[in-house]
Design an enzyme around this catalytic site. Structure first.
Site, PDB file in Angstrom:
ATOM      1  N   ASN A   1     -40.329  88.533 -35.004  1.00  0.00           N
ATOM      2  CA  ASN A   1     -41.933  88.102 -34.861  1.00  0.00           C
ATOM      3  C   ASN A   1     -41.751  86.478 -34.870  1.00  0.00           C
ATOM      4  O   ASN A   1     -42.755  85.803 -34.489  1.00  0.00           O
ATOM      5  CB  ASN A   1     -42.330  88.438 -36.252  1.00  0.00           C
ATOM      6  CG  ASN A   1     -41.785  88.100 -37.465  1.00  0.00           C
ATOM      7  OD1 ASN A   1     -40.341  87.971 -37.341  1.00  0.00           O
ATOM      8  ND2 ASN A   1     -42.269  87.965 -38.587  1.00  0.00           N
TER       9      ASN A   1
ATOM     10  N   GLU B   1     -34.205  88.796 -46.209  1.00  0.00           N
ATOM     11  CA  GLU B   1     -35.653  88.591 -46.073  1.00  0.00           C
ATOM     12  C   GLU B   1     -36.370  89.944 -45.385  1.00  0.00           C
ATOM     13  O   GLU B   1     -36.035  90.244 -44.348  1.00  0.00           O
ATOM     14  CB  GLU B   1     -36.254  87.429 -45.314  1.00  0.00           C
ATOM     15  CG  GLU B   1     -37.480  86.829 -45.759  1.00  0.00           C
ATOM     16  CD  GLU B   1     -38.658  87.543 -44.999  1.00  0.00           C
ATOM     17  OE1 GLU B   1     -39.236  88.344 -45.563  1.00  0.00           O
ATOM     18  OE2 GLU B   1     -38.594  86.876 -43.698  1.00  0.00           O
TER      19      GLU B   1
ATOM     20  N   CYS C   1     -44.179  89.346 -42.305  1.00  0.00           N
ATOM     21  CA  CYS C   1     -43.695  90.094 -43.604  1.00  0.00           C
ATOM     22  C   CYS C   1     -44.619  89.841 -44.699  1.00  0.00           C
ATOM     23  O   CYS C   1     -44.743  90.744 -45.457  1.00  0.00           O
ATOM     24  CB  CYS C   1     -42.363  89.719 -43.694  1.00  0.00           C
ATOM     25  SG  CYS C   1     -42.044  88.095 -43.748  1.00  0.00           S
TER      26      CYS C   1
ATOM     27  N   GLU D   1     -34.458  81.374 -48.692  1.00  0.00           N
ATOM     28  CA  GLU D   1     -34.465  80.794 -47.425  1.00  0.00           C
ATOM     29  C   GLU D   1     -35.285  79.314 -47.652  1.00  0.00           C
ATOM     30  O   GLU D   1     -36.286  79.475 -48.489  1.00  0.00           O
ATOM     31  CB  GLU D   1     -34.784  81.529 -46.104  1.00  0.00           C
ATOM     32  CG  GLU D   1     -33.958  82.400 -45.683  1.00  0.00           C
ATOM     33  CD  GLU D   1     -34.014  83.060 -44.371  1.00  0.00           C
ATOM     34  OE1 GLU D   1     -32.909  83.335 -43.578  1.00  0.00           O
ATOM     35  OE2 GLU D   1     -35.189  83.639 -44.043  1.00  0.00           O
TER      36      GLU D   1
END
Length: 534
Positions: free
Chosen positions: A196, A293, A327, A507
């Site tokens: 994405n 993630e 997400c 992150e």
């Protein structure tokens, strides 16, 4: 007093790095102009995309390749070479050699390379954004203002932090003895990206890893491999030593080889929760560090005192940006029953105005989903929602643009559902497409319980003019990211990651540095050794 000294020292380091960086940039520009024209010519889509190992493109030894397509047109863009186990070993060996040189360099020198990479990305923003749009299907209006920009921001942010490095600690002990901690680079790390935000994700993982002194072997998604290999050229131009950044292509088998490789110290993975579980299991064989993630089904809670127009704007960003392929998306929109009808009316009206079609047009607001299988999955969820009794307020159909160039594209009209309840399948499962579920609530305690009733815990949002309530909701939500009166903003300075089955580690922000370094404690004895043995 010690904290004051450290703060002053850090300030001096930052000023010194800025002065040093300015002189290096000046000498580079005198020598090369800005980005060399030869590099700009190389930032293109080739008919064959090769591996990037030890600072140069390299043919895969497998002799195999896979095609990558433009999701909006069905046009084949390139044949991408597949790395076999021998190729993975070559990349890891190169990363090992690169690590030896890179980890010995000062943080200030590493930082200069990263900051130069940020400049090069910005200078070539339009070229890279066009390639990202062709490979991913998202609108050029997004890729040109977010994807490449965020990638450059990551390089710049961690380039600035590199001089300081991860923070250690001084620990005074009794009788003048003391201890201190230092953080050292993990070594060779593997990054496995999602489709994405291909270049952004590559930089979110690579920049902190390189800032800490690690080297990287990166595997992008098979659906969006193109810009990641070009990142290797950008880093070369910035002065990165050969072997520090490598790119291999392939399916889950290639990812599995990286995850199980004995010489790789860490895996950073972005993708689905189900795949993340497999990566975690494989990494456990060699007790690797992991950052993950993963998926989400995030709640967005709107109270009656909220600015409804702002709440609608956030709901659109939380569901339809990048065709819903994000997400953190707030796909469970909990709206207080007092304002639900007014909210829904405005939400539907504005959603119907969204412009779908040619991703390369600056006017387009909704691009193509990544591939046909994913399109069919999204359409299946829309059909399932209707069969479960939800009311489709708008959208939900495959969109065929009038321009026949895009007749094979994977477009879908953004869908809004009303009449939803928490147990519906499409309300509970991640769809990863432009499908929003609107749910009514009456009480604060009720909506907190419902919002937390999920295996996911990536993100959440709350809209209210009562900031006391906003902070209270933020504390109560079981997720790693909470937005108050906004949604889906992700500054590089702020840690990003989830709770529950939405991930491990973080992150972005300074927190990411801890995940690419390891802590060492050093004890210093200032007295005679006390020993009970004669």
């Amino acid at each position: 007093f010690l904290h004051v000294l450290i703060a002053k020292s850090n300030l001096q380091i930052r000023k010194l790095a800025q002065r040093s960086n300015s002189s290096v940039q000046l000498s580079m520009r005198r020598a090369f102009g800005s980005t060399s024209r030869s590099l700009s010519r190389k930032l293109r889509i080739d008919s064959v995309t090769r591996l990037f190992i030890n600072g140069r493109f390299s043919d895969a030894h497998s002799g195999k390749s896979f095609p990558t397509f433009n999701p909006a047109t069905g046009e084949k863009l390139s044949d991408v070479q597949i790395a076999n186990e021998e190729d993975v070993n070559r990349a890891v060996k190169a990363a090992g050699s690169g690590f030896e040189e890179w980890s010995r360099m000062s943080g200030a020198k590493r930082g200069r390379v990263l900051r130069r990479a940020a400049e090069i990305l910005r200078e070539n923003n339009d070229i890279l954004a066009k390639i990202e749009t062709q490979d991913q299907g998202k609108c050029i209006a997004e890729s040109s203002t977010v994807d490449i920009v965020s990638a450059a921001d990551a390089m710049e942010y961690y380039g600035c932090l590199a001089a300081e490095g991860p923070e250690g600690q001084f620990i005074p002990l009794e009788n003048s003895s003391f201890a201190y901690t230092i953080r050292e680079p993990l070594g060779i790390v593997a990054g496995i990206g999602a489709w994405n935000y291909p270049l952004q994700i590559a930089c979110w993982k690579t920049a902190p890893a390189l800032a800490c002194g690690c080297s990287m072997v990166f595997k992008p998604s098979t659906f969006t491999p193109l810009t990641t290999s070009l990142l290797g050229l950008v880093l070369n131009e910035a002065g990165l030593p050969p072997g520090v950044f490598n790119v291999v292509f392939g399916s889950s088998a290639t990812g599995d080889q990286l995850t199980r490789h004995a010489d790789i110290s860490k895996v950073s993975f972005t993708g689905s929760t189900n795949t993340g579980k497999k990566v975690l299991q494989a990494a456990s064989e060699t007790i690797k560090n992991v950052t993950m993630e993963l998926g989400g089904k995030s709640p967005l809670i709107i109270f009656p005192d909220a600015d409804i127009d702002d709440a609608v704007s956030a709901s659109m960003l939380a569901n339809f940006y990048t065709q819903g392929e994000i997400c953190t998306n707030g796909t469970r929109i909990f709206v207080h029953s007092q304002i639900k009808e007014e909210f829904l009316k405005k939400f539907v009206k504005r959603t119907r105005r969204l412009r779908i079609g040619d991703p390369s047009s600056p006017e387009t607001q909704v691009g193509s989903l990544i591939h046909e299988n994913h399109l069919n999955s999204v359409l299946d969820y829309i059909q399932l929602a209707q069969s479960e009794g939800a009311r489709l307020c708008c959208g939900g159909k495959r969109f065929i643009p009038e321009d026949q160039r895009f007749a094979k594209g994977n477009f879908v009209e953004p869908a809004i559902f009303d009449g939803c309840h928490d147990e519906m399948t499409f309300v509970r499962e991640e769809i990863f497409g432009p499908v929003a579920a609107v749910l009514a609530f009456d009480e604060e305690t009720e909506v907190i319980h419902r919002a937390n009733n999920s295996k996911y815990g990536l993100a959440g949002g709350v809209f209210t003019n009562d900031l006391t309530r906003g902070h209270r909701i933020a504390k109560a939500l079981e997720c790693g990211i909470v937005w108050i009166n906004n949604y889906n903003v992700a500054p590089l300075e702020v840690p990003f990651g989830g709770f529950k089955q939405s991930g491990i580690g973080r992150e972005c922000g300074r927190a990411a540095l801890d995940h690419y370094s390891q802590l060492k404690s050093v004890y210093v004895e200032m007295n005679k050794v006390e020993c009970p043995y004669e």
